[in-house]
Motif scaffolding. Structure first.
Motif, PDB file in Angstrom:
ATOM      1  N   PRO A   1      27.986  47.960  32.017  1.00  0.00           N
ATOM      2  CA  PRO A   1      27.768  48.642  33.309  1.00  0.00           C
ATOM      3  C   PRO A   1      26.604  48.084  34.122  1.00  0.00           C
ATOM      4  O   PRO A   1      26.596  48.211  35.348  1.00  0.00           O
ATOM      5  N   HIS A   2      25.613  47.459  33.448  1.00  0.00           N
ATOM      6  CA  HIS A   2      24.454  46.946  34.179  1.00  0.00           C
ATOM      7  C   HIS A   2      24.702  45.563  34.769  1.00  0.00           C
ATOM      8  O   HIS A   2      23.880  45.052  35.527  1.00  0.00           O
ATOM      9  N   MET A   3      25.843  44.957  34.430  1.00  0.00           N
ATOM     10  CA  MET A   3      26.146  43.600  34.897  1.00  0.00           C
ATOM     11  C   MET A   3      27.081  43.632  36.103  1.00  0.00           C
ATOM     12  O   MET A   3      27.863  44.575  36.287  1.00  0.00           O
ATOM     13  N   SER A   4      27.020  42.580  36.887  1.00  0.00           N
ATOM     14  CA  SER A   4      27.977  42.400  37.982  1.00  0.00           C
ATOM     15  C   SER A   4      29.326  42.002  37.407  1.00  0.00           C
ATOM     16  O   SER A   4      29.455  41.696  36.217  1.00  0.00           O
ATOM     17  N   VAL A   5      30.328  41.987  38.269  1.00  0.00           N
ATOM     18  CA  VAL A   5      31.647  41.501  37.853  1.00  0.00           C
ATOM     19  C   VAL A   5      31.540  40.056  37.368  1.00  0.00           C
ATOM     20  O   VAL A   5      32.091  39.694  36.332  1.00  0.00           O
ATOM     21  N   TYR A   6      30.807  39.248  38.113  1.00  0.00           N
ATOM     22  CA  TYR A   6      30.617  37.847  37.709  1.00  0.00           C
ATOM     23  C   TYR A   6      29.996  37.785  36.312  1.00  0.00           C
ATOM     24  O   TYR A   6      30.450  37.030  35.449  1.00  0.00           O
ATOM     25  N   GLY A   7      28.951  38.579  36.092  1.00  0.00           N
ATOM     26  CA  GLY A   7      28.272  38.556  34.800  1.00  0.00           C
ATOM     27  C   GLY A   7      29.169  38.993  33.661  1.00  0.00           C
ATOM     28  O   GLY A   7      29.123  38.424  32.556  1.00  0.00           O
ATOM     29  N   ASN A   8      29.998  40.001  33.903  1.00  0.00           N
ATOM     30  CA  ASN A   8      30.928  40.453  32.870  1.00  0.00           C
ATOM     31  C   ASN A   8      31.940  39.368  32.518  1.00  0.00           C
ATOM     32  O   ASN A   8      32.232  39.135  31.347  1.00  0.00           O
ATOM     33  N   ILE A   9      32.494  38.716  33.537  1.00  0.00           N
ATOM     34  CA  ILE A   9      33.500  37.678  33.287  1.00  0.00           C
ATOM     35  C   ILE A   9      32.868  36.498  32.575  1.00  0.00           C
ATOM     36  O   ILE A   9      33.462  35.900  31.662  1.00  0.00           O
TER      37      ILE A   9
ATOM     38  N   ALA B   1      38.883  34.867  38.900  1.00  0.00           N
ATOM     39  CA  ALA B   1      38.753  35.878  39.953  1.00  0.00           C
ATOM     40  C   ALA B   1      39.800  35.677  41.038  1.00  0.00           C
ATOM     41  O   ALA B   1      40.385  36.650  41.548  1.00  0.00           O
ATOM     42  N   ALA B   2      40.087  34.424  41.365  1.00  0.00           N
ATOM     43  CA  ALA B   2      41.119  34.146  42.370  1.00  0.00           C
ATOM     44  C   ALA B   2      42.496  34.554  41.857  1.00  0.00           C
ATOM     45  O   ALA B   2      43.316  35.118  42.602  1.00  0.00           O
ATOM     46  N   THR B   3      42.759  34.295  40.596  1.00  0.00           N
ATOM     47  CA  THR B   3      44.051  34.645  40.004  1.00  0.00           C
ATOM     48  C   THR B   3      44.290  36.141  40.038  1.00  0.00           C
ATOM     49  O   THR B   3      45.414  36.607  40.281  1.00  0.00           O
ATOM     50  N   LEU B   4      43.233  36.932  39.826  1.00  0.00           N
ATOM     51  CA  LEU B   4      43.366  38.384  39.696  1.00  0.00           C
ATOM     52  C   LEU B   4      42.868  39.150  40.924  1.00  0.00           C
ATOM     53  O   LEU B   4      42.731  40.376  40.878  1.00  0.00           O
ATOM     54  N   GLY B   5      42.596  38.435  42.012  1.00  0.00           N
ATOM     55  CA  GLY B   5      42.184  39.108  43.241  1.00  0.00           C
ATOM     56  C   GLY B   5      40.827  39.773  43.164  1.00  0.00           C
ATOM     57  O   GLY B   5      40.595  40.824  43.789  1.00  0.00           O
ATOM     58  N   LEU B   6      39.897  39.182  42.426  1.00  0.00           N
ATOM     59  CA  LEU B   6      38.581  39.777  42.221  1.00  0.00           C
ATOM     60  C   LEU B   6      37.469  39.085  43.003  1.00  0.00           C
ATOM     61  O   LEU B   6      36.300  39.484  42.896  1.00  0.00           O
ATOM     62  N   GLU B   7      37.805  38.056  43.762  1.00  0.00           N
ATOM     63  CA  GLU B   7      36.753  37.298  44.454  1.00  0.00           C
ATOM     64  C   GLU B   7      35.859  38.161  45.353  1.00  0.00           C
ATOM     65  O   GLU B   7      34.637  37.952  45.392  1.00  0.00           O
ATOM     66  N   PRO B   8      36.380  39.164  46.070  1.00  0.00           N
ATOM     67  CA  PRO B   8      35.498  39.973  46.934  1.00  0.00           C
ATOM     68  C   PRO B   8      34.524  40.857  46.149  1.00  0.00           C
ATOM     69  O   PRO B   8      33.604  41.430  46.739  1.00  0.00           O
ATOM     70  N   PHE B   9      34.741  40.985  44.822  1.00  0.00           N
ATOM     71  CA  PHE B   9      33.959  41.957  44.043  1.00  0.00           C
ATOM     72  C   PHE B   9      33.002  41.305  43.050  1.00  0.00           C
ATOM     73  O   PHE B   9      32.390  42.005  42.239  1.00  0.00           O
ATOM     74  N   LEU B  10      32.855  39.999  43.090  1.00  0.00           N
ATOM     75  CA  LEU B  10      32.082  39.309  42.057  1.00  0.00           C
ATOM     76  C   LEU B  10      30.631  39.766  41.990  1.00  0.00           C
ATOM     77  O   LEU B  10      30.020  39.737  40.907  1.00  0.00           O
ATOM     78  N   ASP B  11      30.052  40.203  43.106  1.00  0.00           N
ATOM     79  CA  ASP B  11      28.646  40.619  43.111  1.00  0.00           C
ATOM     80  C   ASP B  11      28.464  42.110  42.856  1.00  0.00           C
ATOM     81  O   ASP B  11      27.331  42.591  42.739  1.00  0.00           O
ATOM     82  N   ARG B  12      29.545  42.844  42.752  1.00  0.00           N
ATOM     83  CA  ARG B  12      29.445  44.290  42.522  1.00  0.00           C
ATOM     84  C   ARG B  12      29.206  44.594  41.043  1.00  0.00           C
ATOM     85  O   ARG B  12      29.629  43.854  40.157  1.00  0.00           O
TER      86      ARG B  12
END
Length: 361
Positions: A88-96, A118-129
């Motif tokens: 929970p303390h990590m960003s999406v990028y950090g988790n991946i 992230a591009a494959t799964l439509g996560l690019e807009p959320f990488l910093d969240r």
């Protein structure tokens, strides 16, 4: 190659056996679904394959290499859990990227893989969240992205959609199917949801009490269930079952060339709700007559219930042709859609094509 083989695998917790003499071959790039009710051993099998659970006896091999004594990291598998298991303390990028950092992958390669997943799964807009700022479906996609960046030989899914609402489950099921088409990675997927199994699997392994009940394509299992348990578990709405006295000429007619009836006085007949149709006035065989006592509208279809031969039958009809509660109806079905099971063992009595040819001759 990432084929998988289970050889006489047994799992006991103390004196309690949960998996019994399990043997199965999974082909490279195949999508296999372990399906069954709670407590059937499907998740235990997946955890043994992942190396998260020791096996009591037997052998598991991945890509021709026995992995019984290998750690999870050494098995070339990636697992997606039911609860996502995100930090929970990590960003999406950090988790991946987390698993890749532990593998000491170069930073540039990590960045490339994370953005590709992230591009494959439509996560690019959320990488910093932060992962906690995402919806359930988005969190599940992050968990899947974390698995695919490792480019493993085998993907393992442990009931990944069970925490999602119905609409999200449908959406994510499609996403997982498309992902498998794109990546062609050997996949083992655990679920208790037969709709997921039927729509995703190349082959289904249906389990009960740690024992395989049937292995086959979704169509094979639906059309040719080997037992009453399989027939009851697969198909929505569920198959109807009626006890049939073979010495009574009235009622359901069973073709002795199609079914092995010798030495039996009673059997269990099975008919799926969708296989009923209105009977013509001149039709007298396989008639089901009764008064409609309940109607469930399902959109384009309606499920009507009536009492027949001491049991409640479900019958699917087009919504536009639905009778009213209290109406008397006459229904029938084509003999080719009839299933027959032994009353004691529950085994299907359907003859093989070769046996049927001999019976006709």
């Amino acid at each position: 190659m990432a084929d998988i083989s289970f050889r006489k695998v047994v799992k006991k917790f103390g004196e309690v056996g949960v998996v019994h003499d399990f043997s199965l071959d999974v082909a490279d790039r195949e999508f296999i679904v372990f399906l069954g009710p709670s407590g059937c051993g499907k998740s235990t099998l997946l955890r043994m394959l992942a190396g998260l659970e020791n096996i009591s006896s037997g052998e598991i091999a991945i890509g021709g290499r026995v992995v019984n004594d290998l750690t999870p990291r050494e098995r070339d598998v990636a697992m997606v859990f039911q609860n996502y298991a995100l930090y929970p303390h990590m960003s999406v990028y950090g988790n991946i990227a987390f698993g890749l950092k532990r593998m000491k992958i170069a930073k540039a390669e990590i960045d490339r893989r994370v953005h590709a997943a992230a591009a494959t799964l439509g996560l690019e807009p959320f990488l910093d969240r932060k992962s906690t700022a995402l919806s359930g479906g988005q969190q599940q996609r992050v968990a899947i992205a974390r698995a695919i960046v490792k480019t493993p030989g085998v993907f393992l899914f442990d009931e990944p959609l069970s925490n999602l609402d119905a609409k999200l489950r449908n959406h994510m099921r499609v996403e997982i199917a498309r992902l498998h088409q794109r990546l062609s990675t050997t996949t083992v997927y655990v679920t208790h949801d037969q709709l997921e199994a039927m729509t995703l699997a190349d082959r289904i392994v249906l389990l009960r009490d740690g024992v395989i009940q049937q292995v086959g394509t979704p169509r094979e299992i639906f059309e040719r269930p080997r037992s009453q348990f399989v027939a009851a578990f697969i198909g929505t709405p569920a198959m109807n079952f009626i006890d049939v006295d073979l010495h009574t000429p009235a009622g359901i007619t069973i073709d002795r060339t199609r079914f092995e009836l010798e030495g039996r006085s009673t059997v269990v007949a099975g008919i799926r709700p969708a296989h009923f149709r209105p009977a013509q006035p001149q039709e007298t065989s396989n008639l089901v007559e009764g008064t409609v006592d309940l109607i469930e509208f399902l959109g384009n279809e309606a499920l009507i219930s009536l009492q027949y031969a001491g049991v409640e039958l479900g019958i699917l009809v087009p919504a536009g042709q639905c009778p009213a509660v209290g109406d008397r109806i006459r229904m029938t079905f084509d003999p080719e859609n009839l299933h027959v099971f032994d009353r004691q063992s529950g085994a299907s009595l359907r003859r093989s094509d070769a046996e049927r040819s001999r019976a006709v001759a």
